[in-house]
Design a protein around this motif. Structure first.
Motif, PDB file in Angstrom:
ATOM      1  N   CYS A  41       0.830  -1.202   0.000  1.00 38.40           N
ATOM      2  CA  CYS A  41       0.000   0.000   0.000  1.00 38.40           C
ATOM      3  C   CYS A  41       0.867   1.256   0.000  1.00 38.40           C
ATOM      4  O   CYS A  41       1.745   1.410   0.853  1.00 38.40           O
ATOM      5  CB  CYS A  41      -0.907  -0.005   1.231  1.00 38.40           C
ATOM      6  N   PHE A  42       0.617   2.157  -0.944  1.00 39.17           N
ATOM      7  CA  PHE A  42       1.268   3.472  -0.900  1.00 39.17           C
ATOM      8  C   PHE A  42       0.265   4.581  -1.213  1.00 39.17           C
ATOM      9  O   PHE A  42       0.623   5.647  -1.691  1.00 39.17           O
ATOM     10  CB  PHE A  42       2.489   3.537  -1.826  1.00 39.17           C
ATOM     11  N   HIS A  43      -1.033   4.289  -0.926  1.00 37.00           N
ATOM     12  CA  HIS A  43      -2.043   5.330  -1.067  1.00 37.00           C
ATOM     13  C   HIS A  43      -2.538   5.754   0.313  1.00 37.00           C
ATOM     14  O   HIS A  43      -2.465   5.010   1.279  1.00 37.00           O
ATOM     15  CB  HIS A  43      -3.212   4.866  -1.942  1.00 37.00           C
ATOM     16  N   ARG A  44      -3.077   6.958   0.367  1.00 39.76           N
ATOM     17  CA  ARG A  44      -3.611   7.518   1.608  1.00 39.76           C
ATOM     18  C   ARG A  44      -5.068   7.087   1.789  1.00 39.76           C
ATOM     19  O   ARG A  44      -5.669   6.524   0.874  1.00 39.76           O
ATOM     20  CB  ARG A  44      -3.510   9.038   1.560  1.00 39.76           C
ATOM     21  N   PRO A  45      -5.658   7.357   2.972  1.00 41.13           N
ATOM     22  CA  PRO A  45      -7.065   6.989   3.188  1.00 41.13           C
ATOM     23  C   PRO A  45      -8.027   7.589   2.165  1.00 41.13           C
ATOM     24  O   PRO A  45      -9.077   6.997   1.879  1.00 41.13           O
ATOM     25  CB  PRO A  45      -7.350   7.515   4.598  1.00 41.13           C
ATOM     26  N   ASP A  46      -7.684   8.763   1.594  1.00 36.52           N
ATOM     27  CA  ASP A  46      -8.564   9.384   0.597  1.00 36.52           C
ATOM     28  C   ASP A  46      -8.289   8.853  -0.811  1.00 36.52           C
ATOM     29  O   ASP A  46      -8.815   9.374  -1.787  1.00 36.52           O
ATOM     30  CB  ASP A  46      -8.423  10.912   0.625  1.00 36.52           C
ATOM     31  N   ARG A  47      -7.453   7.810  -0.920  1.00 36.41           N
ATOM     32  CA  ARG A  47      -7.125   7.127  -2.168  1.00 36.41           C
ATOM     33  C   ARG A  47      -6.275   7.973  -3.117  1.00 36.41           C
ATOM     34  O   ARG A  47      -6.235   7.732  -4.307  1.00 36.41           O
ATOM     35  CB  ARG A  47      -8.382   6.609  -2.879  1.00 36.41           C
ATOM     36  N   THR A  48      -5.576   8.972  -2.586  1.00 43.68           N
ATOM     37  CA  THR A  48      -4.533   9.656  -3.337  1.00 43.68           C
ATOM     38  C   THR A  48      -3.208   8.983  -2.997  1.00 43.68           C
ATOM     39  O   THR A  48      -3.086   8.288  -1.984  1.00 43.68           O
ATOM     40  CB  THR A  48      -4.471  11.151  -2.982  1.00 43.68           C
ATOM     41  N   LEU A  49      -2.211   9.198  -3.829  1.00 45.68           N
ATOM     42  CA  LEU A  49      -0.943   8.500  -3.651  1.00 45.68           C
ATOM     43  C   LEU A  49       0.005   9.256  -2.732  1.00 45.68           C
ATOM     44  O   LEU A  49       0.049  10.488  -2.733  1.00 45.68           O
ATOM     45  CB  LEU A  49      -0.268   8.281  -5.004  1.00 45.68           C
ATOM     46  N   ALA A  50       0.789   8.490  -1.987  1.00 44.74           N
ATOM     47  CA  ALA A  50       1.849   9.067  -1.178  1.00 44.74           C
ATOM     48  C   ALA A  50       2.991   9.515  -2.092  1.00 44.74           C
ATOM     49  O   ALA A  50       2.988   9.269  -3.300  1.00 44.74           O
ATOM     50  CB  ALA A  50       2.345   8.042  -0.164  1.00 44.74           C
ATOM     51  N   ALA A  51       3.992  10.173  -1.502  1.00 44.84           N
ATOM     52  CA  ALA A  51       5.082  10.720  -2.308  1.00 44.84           C
ATOM     53  C   ALA A  51       5.885   9.626  -2.994  1.00 44.84           C
ATOM     54  O   ALA A  51       6.317   9.773  -4.143  1.00 44.84           O
ATOM     55  CB  ALA A  51       5.987  11.579  -1.431  1.00 44.84           C
ATOM     56  N   THR A  52       6.111   8.501  -2.308  1.00 42.56           N
ATOM     57  CA  THR A  52       6.838   7.379  -2.887  1.00 42.56           C
ATOM     58  C   THR A  52       5.853   6.418  -3.520  1.00 42.56           C
ATOM     59  O   THR A  52       4.925   5.951  -2.871  1.00 42.56           O
ATOM     60  CB  THR A  52       7.656   6.646  -1.807  1.00 42.56           C
ATOM     61  N   HIS A  53       6.052   6.113  -4.796  1.00 43.38           N
ATOM     62  CA  HIS A  53       5.074   5.323  -5.553  1.00 43.38           C
ATOM     63  C   HIS A  53       5.412   3.841  -5.599  1.00 43.38           C
ATOM     64  O   HIS A  53       5.315   3.206  -6.649  1.00 43.38           O
ATOM     65  CB  HIS A  53       4.937   5.905  -6.958  1.00 43.38           C
ATOM     66  N   TRP A  54       5.808   3.295  -4.477  1.00 44.86           N
ATOM     67  CA  TRP A  54       5.940   1.853  -4.319  1.00 44.86           C
ATOM     68  C   TRP A  54       6.042   1.542  -2.829  1.00 44.86           C
ATOM     69  O   TRP A  54       6.411   2.390  -2.018  1.00 44.86           O
ATOM     70  CB  TRP A  54       7.141   1.292  -5.078  1.00 44.86           C
ATOM     71  N   ALA A  55       5.694   0.319  -2.465  1.00 46.82           N
ATOM     72  CA  ALA A  55       5.764  -0.107  -1.070  1.00 46.82           C
ATOM     73  C   ALA A  55       6.957  -1.030  -0.824  1.00 46.82           C
ATOM     74  O   ALA A  55       7.468  -1.101   0.288  1.00 46.82           O
ATOM     75  CB  ALA A  55       4.474  -0.805  -0.659  1.00 46.82           C
ATOM     76  N   LYS A  67      -9.790 -16.255  -9.729  1.00 51.05           N
ATOM     77  CA  LYS A  67     -10.560 -17.034  -8.756  1.00 51.05           C
ATOM     78  C   LYS A  67     -11.776 -16.283  -8.222  1.00 51.05           C
ATOM     79  O   LYS A  67     -12.171 -16.454  -7.067  1.00 51.05           O
ATOM     80  CB  LYS A  67      -9.654 -17.477  -7.598  1.00 51.05           C
ATOM     81  N   GLY A  68     -12.368 -15.439  -9.052  1.00 51.53           N
ATOM     82  CA  GLY A  68     -13.599 -14.755  -8.673  1.00 51.53           C
ATOM     83  C   GLY A  68     -13.463 -13.743  -7.560  1.00 51.53           C
ATOM     84  O   GLY A  68     -14.462 -13.309  -6.986  1.00 51.53           O
ATOM     85  N   ARG A  69     -12.265 -13.326  -7.235  1.00 49.80           N
ATOM     86  CA  ARG A  69     -12.083 -12.364  -6.143  1.00 49.80           C
ATOM     87  C   ARG A  69     -12.602 -10.993  -6.553  1.00 49.80           C
ATOM     88  O   ARG A  69     -12.378 -10.526  -7.649  1.00 49.80           O
ATOM     89  CB  ARG A  69     -10.611 -12.265  -5.767  1.00 49.80           C
ATOM     90  N   ARG A  70     -13.284 -10.338  -5.625  1.00 48.37           N
ATOM     91  CA  ARG A  70     -13.812  -9.004  -5.869  1.00 48.37           C
ATOM     92  C   ARG A  70     -13.401  -8.103  -4.719  1.00 48.37           C
ATOM     93  O   ARG A  70     -13.396  -8.518  -3.572  1.00 48.37           O
ATOM     94  CB  ARG A  70     -15.348  -9.027  -5.973  1.00 48.37           C
ATOM     95  N   ARG A  71     -13.079  -6.856  -5.048  1.00 48.50           N
ATOM     96  CA  ARG A  71     -12.667  -5.929  -3.999  1.00 48.50           C
ATOM     97  C   ARG A  71     -12.830  -4.500  -4.477  1.00 48.50           C
ATOM     98  O   ARG A  71     -12.828  -4.227  -5.678  1.00 48.50           O
ATOM     99  CB  ARG A  71     -11.220  -6.170  -3.598  1.00 48.50           C
ATOM    100  N   GLN A  72     -13.016  -3.597  -3.542  1.00 47.18           N
ATOM    101  CA  GLN A  72     -13.038  -2.174  -3.849  1.00 47.18           C
ATOM    102  C   GLN A  72     -11.598  -1.707  -4.035  1.00 47.18           C
ATOM    103  O   GLN A  72     -10.698  -2.125  -3.305  1.00 47.18           O
ATOM    104  CB  GLN A  72     -13.694  -1.403  -2.709  1.00 47.18           C
ATOM    105  N   LEU A  73     -11.367  -0.842  -5.020  1.00 46.89           N
ATOM    106  CA  LEU A  73     -10.018  -0.371  -5.283  1.00 46.89           C
ATOM    107  C   LEU A  73      -9.510   0.514  -4.155  1.00 46.89           C
ATOM    108  O   LEU A  73     -10.245   1.288  -3.557  1.00 46.89           O
ATOM    109  CB  LEU A  73      -9.981   0.408  -6.598  1.00 46.89           C
ATOM    110  N   MET A  74      -8.220   0.376  -3.870  1.00 48.28           N
ATOM    111  CA  MET A  74      -7.507   1.216  -2.904  1.00 48.28           C
ATOM    112  C   MET A  74      -8.183   1.235  -1.534  1.00 48.28           C
ATOM    113  O   MET A  74      -8.477   2.288  -0.967  1.00 48.28           O
ATOM    114  CB  MET A  74      -7.332   2.641  -3.429  1.00 48.28           C
ATOM    115  N   GLN A  75      -8.441   0.067  -0.986  1.00 43.23           N
ATOM    116  CA  GLN A  75      -8.961  -0.017   0.370  1.00 43.23           C
ATOM    117  C   GLN A  75      -7.880   0.416   1.364  1.00 43.23           C
ATOM    118  O   GLN A  75      -6.691   0.249   1.099  1.00 43.23           O
ATOM    119  CB  GLN A  75      -9.393  -1.449   0.676  1.00 43.23           C
ATOM    120  N   PRO A  76      -8.265   0.947   2.518  1.00 46.54           N
ATOM    121  CA  PRO A  76      -7.277   1.366   3.507  1.00 46.54           C
ATOM    122  C   PRO A  76      -6.386   0.201   3.941  1.00 46.54           C
ATOM    123  O   PRO A  76      -6.858  -0.910   4.185  1.00 46.54           O
ATOM    124  CB  PRO A  76      -8.138   1.862   4.682  1.00 46.54           C
TER     125      PRO A  76
END
Length: 220
Positions: A41-55, A67-76
């Motif tokens: 994770c390198f995004h903030r709670p508001d789903r904007t990116l942190a300064a460093t673009h990798w974890a 495998k049918g996995r579903r998820r909301q993008l950029m979850q906390p």
């Protein structure tokens, strides 16, 4: 690791999660044909990116559905999902195939890596990530590139021509200009010219050894 299913081609408010061949992450409605992440994770709670673009050094390229996995993008506190036009774009940005959702491709990639570099056995994912992280980041952490004669480069390499900022995919028939929506009209490939290579050096070697990435249908 495997990725969830993204449904729908566009978002009402695009997130900053689309990757260019130069490794930049921007906001645009188009989603492309593949997903990936950069090791966490390198995004903030508001789903904007942190300064460093990798974890971490684990930059991978995955299928959209597994495998049918579903998820909301950029979850906390979950990994930051990224999207690519195709695998050739992801490779240029420095991502490798995922060993969970794309195991056959990942194994072939590693085997060709070993052959291209003269290594005695197939490298582990962390070993490849260590090499790629050095190659994809230049001084001051900008995109790592190198110069080469276009005549020496394999198909499916990304490059820039002198005095032209457009990323081009080197196809067997010529050069394809890249965009978020797909590739433009084919143009002639110079017989010999010094170009800026965007695809990391070791991935270029793997392409030379015969790895064939998945390419957007517009390349046809």
């Amino acid at each position: 690791m495997g990725l969830g299913l993204f449904k729908g081609g566009r978002c009402a408010m695009p997130l900053q999660n689309r990757v260019t061949p130069a490794g930049e992450i921007v906001a645009t409605p188009e989603r492309g044909t593949m997903m990936g992440n950069r090791g966490g994770c390198f995004h903030r709670p508001d789903r904007t990116l942190a300064a460093t673009h990798w974890a971490s050094r684990q930059w991978i390229c995955c299928v959209l559905s597994f495998k049918g996995r579903r998820r909301q993008l950029m979850q906390p506190n979950r990994y930051t999902e990224l999207f690519f036009l195709d695998e050739a774009t992801a490779l240029s940005a420095g991502h490798r195939p995922c060993f969970e959702c794309r195991r056959a491709d990942a194994v072939r990639f590693a085997e060709l890596w070993a052959g291209a570099l003269g290594e005695p056995e197939r490298p582990s994912a962390p070993a490849m990530d260590l090499v790629l992280h050095r190659e994809r980041l230049g001084p001051s952490r900008q995109k790592g590139t190198f110069e080469a004669d276009i005549a020496a480069l394999p198909a499916w390499t990304f490059l820039r021509l002198p005095s032209d900022s457009t990323p081009y995919l080197l196809a067997p028939e010529g050069l394809l200009p890249w965009s978020f929506a797909g590739y433009g009209a084919l143009r002639a490939r110079p017989a010999s010219q010094c170009v800026q290579v965007l695809t990391p050096r070791t991935i270029v070697a793997v392409l030379s050894a015969g790895y064939r990435p998945m390419v957007h249908p517009s390349a046809d």
